[in-house]
Design an enzyme around this catalytic site. Sequence first.
Site, short mmCIF file in Angstrom:
data_model
loop_
_atom_site.label_atom_id
_atom_site.label_comp_id
_atom_site.label_asym_id
_atom_site.label_seq_id
_atom_site.Cartn_x
_atom_site.Cartn_y
_atom_site.Cartn_z
N ASP A 1 0.20 -7.58 -1.49
CA ASP A 1 1.08 -6.54 -2.01
C ASP A 1 2.49 -7.15 -2.06
O ASP A 1 2.77 -8.14 -1.38
CB ASP A 1 1.01 -5.34 -1.05
CG ASP A 1 2.00 -4.25 -1.41
OD1 ASP A 1 2.18 -3.98 -2.62
OD2 ASP A 1 2.61 -3.68 -0.48
N ASP B 1 6.08 -5.22 -2.43
CA ASP B 1 7.12 -4.51 -1.69
C ASP B 1 6.65 -4.17 -0.28
O ASP B 1 5.64 -3.49 -0.10
CB ASP B 1 7.53 -3.23 -2.43
CG ASP B 1 8.04 -3.52 -3.84
OD1 ASP B 1 8.57 -4.63 -4.07
OD2 ASP B 1 7.90 -2.64 -4.72
MG LIG Z 1 3.96 -2.09 -0.34
#
Ligand SMILES: [Mg+2]
Length: 177
Positions: free
Chosen positions: A12, A14
């Site tokens: 992922d 962020d």
């Molecule tokens: Mg995230």
Amino acid sequence: MRSEHDPGAFLDRDGVINVDIGYPHRPEDFRFIEGAPEAIRQLNRHGYKVIVVTNQSGVARGLFDEAAVEHFHNHMCAELARHDAFIDAIYMCPYHPDGQVERYRADHPDRKPGPGMILRAQKDYHIDLSRSFMIGDKESDMKAAQAAGVPGYLFKGGNLVNLIELILKQIGRPLER
Ligand SMILES: [Mg+2]
């Protein structure tokens, strides 16, 4: 016999690679999570294809456009290069079922918790999912991993290298480079 396919590390973005300040999209707002460049460098070294899978509903919400996301990604990759770390591919989902921008208003299979981005990367990069894993900071990341059939590791903050070392210990170091 050894598979010719590489294992994949699905990350992922962020909250895993960069600090999540809430829809980050300006290069000047980019800040690494502690240990992220070193963690990615270790994955490179161990023969993982490093694939970023990121929901960017800010596009559907009209907060920024796809060009801004690309600009942000170019900045991220340049910063990683300064640390001898690289990402093999970035998959980004701009869709959201409640988006304000009609073009991106969709319940798209790419959007996590859907496994769409992981499965597309698997095909595009011939990834061996049986030796792969996903790291995310949200339950939707864990669900996407589960739906794709790879182990999901929840990153709860701190130094990302610590989690990478734990994972490499648990599932092995496919290749020392
Ligand atoms: Mg995230």
